[in-house]
Write a protein that holds these residues in place. Structure first.
Motif, PDB file in Angstrom:
ATOM      1  N   MET A 191       0.812  -1.221   0.000  1.00 26.77           N
ATOM      2  CA  MET A 191       0.000   0.000   0.000  1.00 26.77           C
ATOM      3  C   MET A 191       0.838   1.260   0.000  1.00 26.77           C
ATOM      4  O   MET A 191       0.303   2.362  -0.152  1.00 26.77           O
ATOM      5  N   ASP A 193       4.273   3.625   1.678  1.00 30.38           N
ATOM      6  CA  ASP A 193       4.465   4.348   2.932  1.00 30.38           C
ATOM      7  C   ASP A 193       5.772   5.128   2.859  1.00 30.38           C
ATOM      8  O   ASP A 193       6.810   4.563   2.514  1.00 30.38           O
ATOM      9  N   CYS A 303       0.341  14.276  -0.874  1.00 33.77           N
ATOM     10  CA  CYS A 303      -0.248  12.958  -0.594  1.00 33.77           C
ATOM     11  C   CYS A 303       0.102  12.487   0.812  1.00 33.77           C
ATOM     12  O   CYS A 303      -0.739  11.889   1.503  1.00 33.77           O
ATOM     13  N   THR A 307      -2.610  11.564   3.992  1.00 31.54           N
ATOM     14  CA  THR A 307      -2.730  10.260   4.647  1.00 31.54           C
ATOM     15  C   THR A 307      -3.133  10.383   6.111  1.00 31.54           C
ATOM     16  O   THR A 307      -3.596   9.406   6.707  1.00 31.54           O
ATOM     17  N   PHE A 309      -5.618  11.289   8.667  1.00 28.87           N
ATOM     18  CA  PHE A 309      -7.063  11.515   8.698  1.00 28.87           C
ATOM     19  C   PHE A 309      -7.386  12.519   9.815  1.00 28.87           C
ATOM     20  O   PHE A 309      -7.065  12.283  10.970  1.00 28.87           O
ATOM     21  N   THR A 312      -8.401  12.125  14.009  1.00 26.35           N
ATOM     22  CA  THR A 312      -8.179  10.773  14.526  1.00 26.35           C
ATOM     23  C   THR A 312      -6.691  10.478  14.538  1.00 26.35           C
ATOM     24  O   THR A 312      -5.874  11.243  14.039  1.00 26.35           O
ATOM     25  N   GLY A 314      -5.656   7.762  13.072  1.00 24.85           N
ATOM     26  CA  GLY A 314      -5.489   6.837  11.955  1.00 24.85           C
ATOM     27  C   GLY A 314      -4.667   7.427  10.824  1.00 24.85           C
ATOM     28  O   GLY A 314      -4.712   8.632  10.554  1.00 24.85           O
ATOM     29  N   ILE A 315      -3.903   6.562  10.152  1.00 23.56           N
ATOM     30  CA  ILE A 315      -3.098   6.945   9.000  1.00 23.56           C
ATOM     31  C   ILE A 315      -3.577   6.132   7.800  1.00 23.56           C
ATOM     32  O   ILE A 315      -3.567   4.894   7.831  1.00 23.56           O
ATOM     33  N   LEU A 316      -3.994   6.810   6.749  1.00 19.62           N
ATOM     34  CA  LEU A 316      -4.456   6.125   5.545  1.00 19.62           C
ATOM     35  C   LEU A 316      -3.275   5.569   4.764  1.00 19.62           C
ATOM     36  O   LEU A 316      -2.188   6.149   4.778  1.00 19.62           O
ATOM     37  N   PRO A 317      -3.444   4.449   4.071  1.00 15.08           N
ATOM     38  CA  PRO A 317      -2.380   3.949   3.194  1.00 15.08           C
ATOM     39  C   PRO A 317      -2.088   4.954   2.076  1.00 15.08           C
ATOM     40  O   PRO A 317      -2.994   5.610   1.551  1.00 15.08           O
ATOM     41  N   ALA A 320      -3.911   4.639  -1.160  1.00 16.22           N
ATOM     42  CA  ALA A 320      -5.331   4.974  -1.115  1.00 16.22           C
ATOM     43  C   ALA A 320      -5.545   6.451  -1.414  1.00 16.22           C
ATOM     44  O   ALA A 320      -6.659   6.880  -1.709  1.00 16.22           O
ATOM     45  N   VAL A 321      -4.457   7.236  -1.351  1.00 16.13           N
ATOM     46  CA  VAL A 321      -4.534   8.688  -1.556  1.00 16.13           C
ATOM     47  C   VAL A 321      -4.055   9.088  -2.948  1.00 16.13           C
ATOM     48  O   VAL A 321      -4.660   9.948  -3.601  1.00 16.13           O
TER      49      VAL A 321
END
Length: 344
Positions: A191, A193, A303, A307, A309, A312, A314-317, A320-321
């Protein structure tokens, strides 16, 4: 027109600086920008946690995003010019698939022996980087070998695609016979990183990326000659086969480095060269290549910001961005292809 071009590079540099600063200040943990400046200048803010986050996490991550974005964007432009195909990208020759195959062998086949899934997986993560780099270099060697056997760039492109399919087939077989936790770990690596480069590994990553970008800048004149076709370039005294191998070596180095440390990042190498063409309105690599590098760095930093969010932890992959920015660009290119200047 001259006035606009004179202002473009300062504006791009300012945008790059703003995005770089935003990557240092913005994240899952809120840190005031003044505190970030104080930490970078060596001041004692009194908060060790903030110092660790900025110096050990956000700073190397921002530098990684900058270099990886510039590298992948430059790869995309070089390959699009070499194959005279506006939809060519770093993954088109199977180099990214080679890196993925190397990682798959390590994570899916040697996972337990390298302690990849233990609490202390430092050696395992280093093995992943080495395996990705080695896999990409093996595929690159195969492509360079065939570049000396095949005179037609389109045929070489097809060979690269077929080699990528073979690598993907082996990866599918490894996935089929692996346990669920190993497959999950491999999918997470795929994904993408920018946070996988520590301060200890950053110098090696920076040297490899900078060397590849420097070589790319040295190829500006041959790339401009190739815009008019291989026959024209040969008449100008350019050894087309040798130059093709050099371009493949440069793109292979940049792609292998970025993929080994950051995973197979999608769309940046494919979409950013088109953004640069739209900004410059030119196919001259003297202007286009530096703008592509700057745009790639800016897009990667953007980007990386997206990532996180909001609100929160949370870290998006990453992958996905990147399609959110890249896919609309490619659709626009396909629809308006006749109105965009690609090759003379």
């Amino acid at each position: 027109m001259i006035h606009k071009k004179a202002l473009f590079y300062p504006a791009a540099a300012c945008m790059l600086a703003i995005l770089f600063a935003a990557n240092l200040a913005y994240g899952a943990v809120s840190i005031p920008f003044g505190e970030v400046v104080g930490i970078l200048s060596g001041g004692d803010t009194g908060k060790t946690a903030w110092q660790f986050i900025v110096l050990q996490s956000r700073l190397p991550q921002a530098i990684t995003a900058l270099l990886a974005g510039a590298s992948l964007a430059a790869c995309g432009l070089l390959l699009q010019t070499l194959f005279r195909n506006p939809l060519a990208g770093p993954s088109i020759l199977g180099i990214s698939d080679g890196a993925s195959l190397g990682v798959a062998l390590v994570m899916l086949f040697f996972g337990n022996s390298l302690r990849l899934f233990s609490a202390d997986s430092t050696g395992g993560s280093l093995a992943i980087i080495v395996a990705a780099f080695a896999g990409a270099c093996v595929i690159l060697g195969i492509i360079i070998y065939f570049s000396g056997k095949v005179t037609n760039a389109v045929m070489l492109l097809i060979i690269g695609i077929m080699v990528g399919y073979l690598a993907s087939s082996v990866i599918s077989i490894l996935n089929y016979y692996s346990s669920a936790d190993r497959v999950h770990a491999y999918v997470m690596w795929g994904m993408g990183d920018f946070s996988g480069v520590s301060n200890e590994r950053l110098p090696f990553f920076a040297v490899c990326s900078s060397a590849g970008l420097f070589i790319a800048l040295l190829l500006i004149k041959p790339l401009n000659a190739l815009l008019l076709g291989e026959m024209y370039a040969a008449n100008l005294g350019i050894r087309v086969k040798r130059m093709r191998a050099v371009i493949l070596l440069c793109t292979g180095l940049l792609t292998a480095t970025a993929t080994a440390f950051c995973g197979p990042v999608s769309f940046i190498g494919l979409a950013v060269p088109h953004v640069a063409r739209l900004l410059t309105g030119s196919s001259n690599h003297t202007v286009l290549l530096p703008v592509t590098m700057l745009a790639g760095a800016c897009v990667a930093l953007l980007c990386n910001l997206l990532t996180v969010f909001p609100g929160t932890d949370g870290i998006l992959p990453l992958n996905a961005v990147t399609p959110v920015i890249g896919a609309p660009v490619i659709i626009y290119v396909i629809v308006n292809r006749k109105n965009i200047q690609y090759f003379n």
